[in-house]
Design an enzyme around this catalytic site. Structure first.
Site, PDB file in Angstrom:
ATOM      1  N   CYS A   5       5.078   7.789   2.856  1.00  0.00           N
ATOM      2  CA  CYS A   5       5.283   7.761   1.423  1.00  0.00           C
ATOM      3  C   CYS A   5       6.411   6.811   1.079  1.00  0.00           C
ATOM      4  O   CYS A   5       7.028   6.222   1.946  1.00  0.00           O
ATOM      5  CB  CYS A   5       5.648   9.166   0.930  1.00  0.00           C
ATOM      6  SG  CYS A   5       4.429  10.413   1.372  1.00  0.00           S
ATOM      7  N   GLY A  32       2.002   4.547  -0.848  1.00  0.00           N
ATOM      8  CA  GLY A  32       1.299   5.763  -1.206  1.00  0.00           C
ATOM      9  C   GLY A  32       0.561   5.613  -2.504  1.00  0.00           C
ATOM     10  O   GLY A  32       1.137   5.162  -3.494  1.00  0.00           O
ATOM     11  N   ASN A 106       9.764  11.113   2.760  1.00  0.00           N
ATOM     12  CA  ASN A 106       8.888  10.233   3.533  1.00  0.00           C
ATOM     13  C   ASN A 106       9.086  10.566   5.002  1.00  0.00           C
ATOM     14  O   ASN A 106      10.216  10.503   5.485  1.00  0.00           O
ATOM     15  CB  ASN A 106       9.251   8.768   3.271  1.00  0.00           C
ATOM     16  CG  ASN A 106       8.538   7.807   4.218  1.00  0.00           C
ATOM     17  OD1 ASN A 106       9.088   6.779   4.583  1.00  0.00           O
ATOM     18  ND2 ASN A 106       7.326   8.127   4.618  1.00  0.00           N
ATOM     19  N   GLY A 107       7.999  10.912   5.660  1.00  0.00           N
ATOM     20  CA  GLY A 107       8.092  11.255   7.073  1.00  0.00           C
ATOM     21  C   GLY A 107       7.357  12.542   7.337  1.00  0.00           C
ATOM     22  O   GLY A 107       6.602  13.019   6.493  1.00  0.00           O
ATOM     23  N   TYR A 249       2.633  -3.108  10.014  1.00  0.00           N
ATOM     24  CA  TYR A 249       1.610  -2.914   8.986  1.00  0.00           C
ATOM     25  C   TYR A 249       2.145  -2.365   7.686  1.00  0.00           C
ATOM     26  O   TYR A 249       1.757  -2.806   6.607  1.00  0.00           O
ATOM     27  CB  TYR A 249       0.535  -1.945   9.513  1.00  0.00           C
ATOM     28  CG  TYR A 249      -0.423  -1.483   8.431  1.00  0.00           C
ATOM     29  CD1 TYR A 249      -1.418  -2.339   7.953  1.00  0.00           C
ATOM     30  CD2 TYR A 249      -0.312  -0.217   7.863  1.00  0.00           C
ATOM     31  CE1 TYR A 249      -2.277  -1.940   6.949  1.00  0.00           C
ATOM     32  CE2 TYR A 249      -1.175   0.192   6.856  1.00  0.00           C
ATOM     33  CZ  TYR A 249      -2.155  -0.675   6.406  1.00  0.00           C
ATOM     34  OH  TYR A 249      -2.998  -0.273   5.411  1.00  0.00           O
TER      35      TYR A 249
HETATM   36  P1  5GP Z   1      -9.706   0.054  11.947  1.00  0.00           P
HETATM   37  O1  5GP Z   1     -10.706  -0.633  11.095  1.00  0.00           O
HETATM   38  O2  5GP Z   1      -9.613  -0.490  13.340  1.00  0.00           O
HETATM   39  O3  5GP Z   1      -9.874   1.533  11.937  1.00  0.00           O
HETATM   40  O4  5GP Z   1      -8.284  -0.176  11.273  1.00  0.00           O
HETATM   41  C1  5GP Z   1      -7.643  -1.425  11.372  1.00  0.00           C
HETATM   42  C2  5GP Z   1      -7.336  -1.961  10.016  1.00  0.00           C
HETATM   43  O5  5GP Z   1      -6.699  -0.963   9.242  1.00  0.00           O
HETATM   44  C3  5GP Z   1      -6.379  -3.144  10.091  1.00  0.00           C
HETATM   45  O6  5GP Z   1      -6.874  -4.165   9.249  1.00  0.00           O
HETATM   46  C4  5GP Z   1      -5.062  -2.614   9.591  1.00  0.00           C
HETATM   47  O7  5GP Z   1      -4.445  -3.565   8.734  1.00  0.00           O
HETATM   48  C5  5GP Z   1      -5.412  -1.382   8.818  1.00  0.00           C
HETATM   49  N1  5GP Z   1      -4.491  -0.270   9.074  1.00  0.00           N
HETATM   50  C6  5GP Z   1      -3.635  -0.077  10.093  1.00  0.00           C
HETATM   51  N2  5GP Z   1      -2.973   1.080   9.962  1.00  0.00           N
HETATM   52  C7  5GP Z   1      -3.404   1.648   8.836  1.00  0.00           C
HETATM   53  C8  5GP Z   1      -3.078   2.856   8.145  1.00  0.00           C
HETATM   54  O8  5GP Z   1      -2.232   3.640   8.566  1.00  0.00           O
HETATM   55  N3  5GP Z   1      -3.748   3.082   6.967  1.00  0.00           N
HETATM   56  C9  5GP Z   1      -4.673   2.213   6.481  1.00  0.00           C
HETATM   57  N4  5GP Z   1      -5.291   2.499   5.324  1.00  0.00           N
HETATM   58  N5  5GP Z   1      -5.008   1.079   7.106  1.00  0.00           N
HETATM   59  C10 5GP Z   1      -4.384   0.799   8.261  1.00  0.00           C
HETATM   60 MG    MG Z   2      -5.792  -4.730   7.440  1.00  0.00          MG
END
Ligand code: 5GP
Ligand code: MG
Length: 475
Positions: A5, A32, A106-107, A249
């Protein structure tokens, strides 16, 4: 419950905090999208507005005016599967014998159940199964017996897990970062006040200056008149456990976290990716938007005749990331979100760069899409190590069974996503780009060993859960 968050707290000299809080929440929206809220205090009483949805949906014209007072906190909450009701939206607020409390978290704590059970036995009633309410009740109880600083210390000594908090006790705004500094939190200075926020991008948005990170185990108390702040180092640990995935990310590239600009780190990771596993190619393409800075570093390190191509177009109106309940929907969502530009791909060997692979859905779909668009070969390079284990500290990734790298080698994953080659980045390269020793990072999701004592999991250092009744002994 895994919550990644965004939190913020603001104290101003002579104007209402609601509007700057609202702008900060916009700046933290990427952290979030499920709910947004603000709690202020006008010196007499608390005012609260917490709603489901994006900031733009949760706040309508006229919602800010009733939020009177020059001190306040805010929160944006990340969506987690199955919890789409207002019970867990924040800031959490409660009034009790010695005043009012507001809390943004957050956490994720890993010993919530122990503390909740103990408090429930003392007669505390809980309205949610979230960990934030547990922190609020614990702090409320300690405030009956101790002053503010000692009460926070007692509570910190009972919590195990990750927490960056902004708290409002009556009109005083506090910031707390867990003793291992797992989630980010920083202090900023405005022309007429101070701010505590998850990311420095929120401070930039308000036209302020980043002062510094809140240190792991530190409490920051903003003066309610907006003229300054006091800090207290309440808990000391030999090592931090910063989440490296914030830089990979989660955080905005324009934020400075743990003294490293996220954009610079991502570019360096891209250069390291070329150094470790560069492969001959006609074009390097980012997977927008999360792969962009990695790809620009990778292309910069590659020979000059390699073209950097924006070959995948993102539909910006699919911006809001729902957690798709079925694999079929997740696959469809990738095509809804990303479409290749045929001329940049046709007859070429292309390398796509993304920040991470979680379930493998995105890479599988993209490799197929690019072949359909006429690519000769599709190579995949990833700016993070394989994610082999779940996160318990606030990033809602997936369970071990869902992780494509949970029980497969890189070669097996390459075959599954049907790429011509696949390479990830090494853990050493991540530590180097972050300018941290591995002993100061949380690498649980890429090693399977955690810097916290989590039931059923291995640890990577000497850590133990605090016993819940020990706290008052050591302040
Ligand atoms: P995958 O399609 O392999 O399940 O997820 C990889 C993609 O999801 C990558 O493009 C990455 O940028 C994104 N991604 C990585 N971690 C997260 C996350 O915690 N939440 C979301 N919504 N996307 C994520
Ligand atoms: Mg992505």
């Amino acid at each position: 419950m895994h919550e990644k968050c965004g939190v913020v707290g603001i104290s101003l000299t002579d104007r209402d905090a609601a509007r700057p809080l609202y702008y900060s929440l916009y700046a933290l929206q990427h952290r979030g999208q499920e709910s947004a809220g603000i709690v202020t205090h006008d010196g007499f009483q608390q005012h609260s507005h917490v709603e489901m949805g994006l900031v733009s949906e949760a706040f309508q014209e006229g919602d800010l005016e009733p939020l009177a007072g020059s001190n306040g906190i805010g929160h944006v909450r990340y969506p987690t599967a199955g919890s789409v009701d207002t019970c867990c939206a924040q800031p959490f607020s409660v009034s009790f014998k010695s005043g009012s409390l507001g809390l943004s978290h957050n956490g994720n704590l890993v010993n919530t159940d122990e503390i909740r059970d103990e408090l429930a036995n003392l007669g505390h009633a809980f309205t949610s199964d979230g960990d934030t309410e547990v922190i609020a009740h614990d702090l409320a109880r300690n405030l009956l017996e101790a002053d503010l600083v000692r009460a926070v210390k007692r509570t910190m000594n009972r919590l195990h897990g990750s927490y960056s908090l902004t708290i409002m006790h009556d009109e005083t705004v506090l910031g707390v970062r867990d003793p291992q500094g797992n989630r980010p939190l920083c202090i900023g200075e405005l022309d007429d006040g101070y701010v505590i926020a998850s990311e420095s991008a929120a401070i930039d948005t308000l036209g302020g200056e980043l002062v510094r990170d809140v240190r792991p185990g530190e409490l920051v108390v903003l003066q309610p008149d907006g003229t300054g702040y006091d800090t207290y180092q309440l808990v000391d640990r030999d090592h931090s456990a910063h989440c490296f995935f914030e830089h990979i990310y989660f955080a905005r590239p324009d934020s400075v976290i743990n003294e490293e600009l996220v954009y610079d780190v991502r570019r360096q990771l891209g250069r390291a990716l070329w150094a470790e596993s560069g492969i001959e190619t006609d074009a390097v393409m980012p997977v927008p938007d999360s792969g962009r800075s990695f790809a620009s570093g990778y292309a910069e390190a590659a020979p000059e005749d390699v073209e950097f191509a924006e070959g995948l177009m993102k539909n910006r109106y699919v911006g809001r990331t729902f957690i798709m309940p079925t694999q079929d929907e997740r696959e469809r969502a990738v095509r809804l979100k990303l479409n290749p530009i045929r001329s940049t791909v046709e007859g070429k060997t292309v390398t796509i760069i993304d920040d991470s692979i979680v379930r493998g859905t995105t890479s599988t779909q993209l490799v197929e899409l690019l072949h359909e668009a006429g690519a000769e070969e599709v190579h995949v390079r990833i700016g993070a190590p394989p994610i082999v284990a779940p996160c318990y500290l606030g990033i809602d990734m997936a369970s071990r069974e869902e992780l494509i790298a949970g029980d497969q080698s890189v070669e097996e994953i390459c075959a599954e996503i049907k790429a011509d080659s696949l390479a990830y980045l090494s853990i050493d390269a991540v530590a180097e780009a972050l300018n941290k020793s591995k002993a100061d990072l949380c690498l649980g999701c890429v090693t399977g060993a955690y810097p916290y004592d989590i039931e059923g999991e291995q640890t990577d250092r000497e850590v133990s859960r605090p016993s819940v009744d020990q706290a008052s002994a050591d302040d």
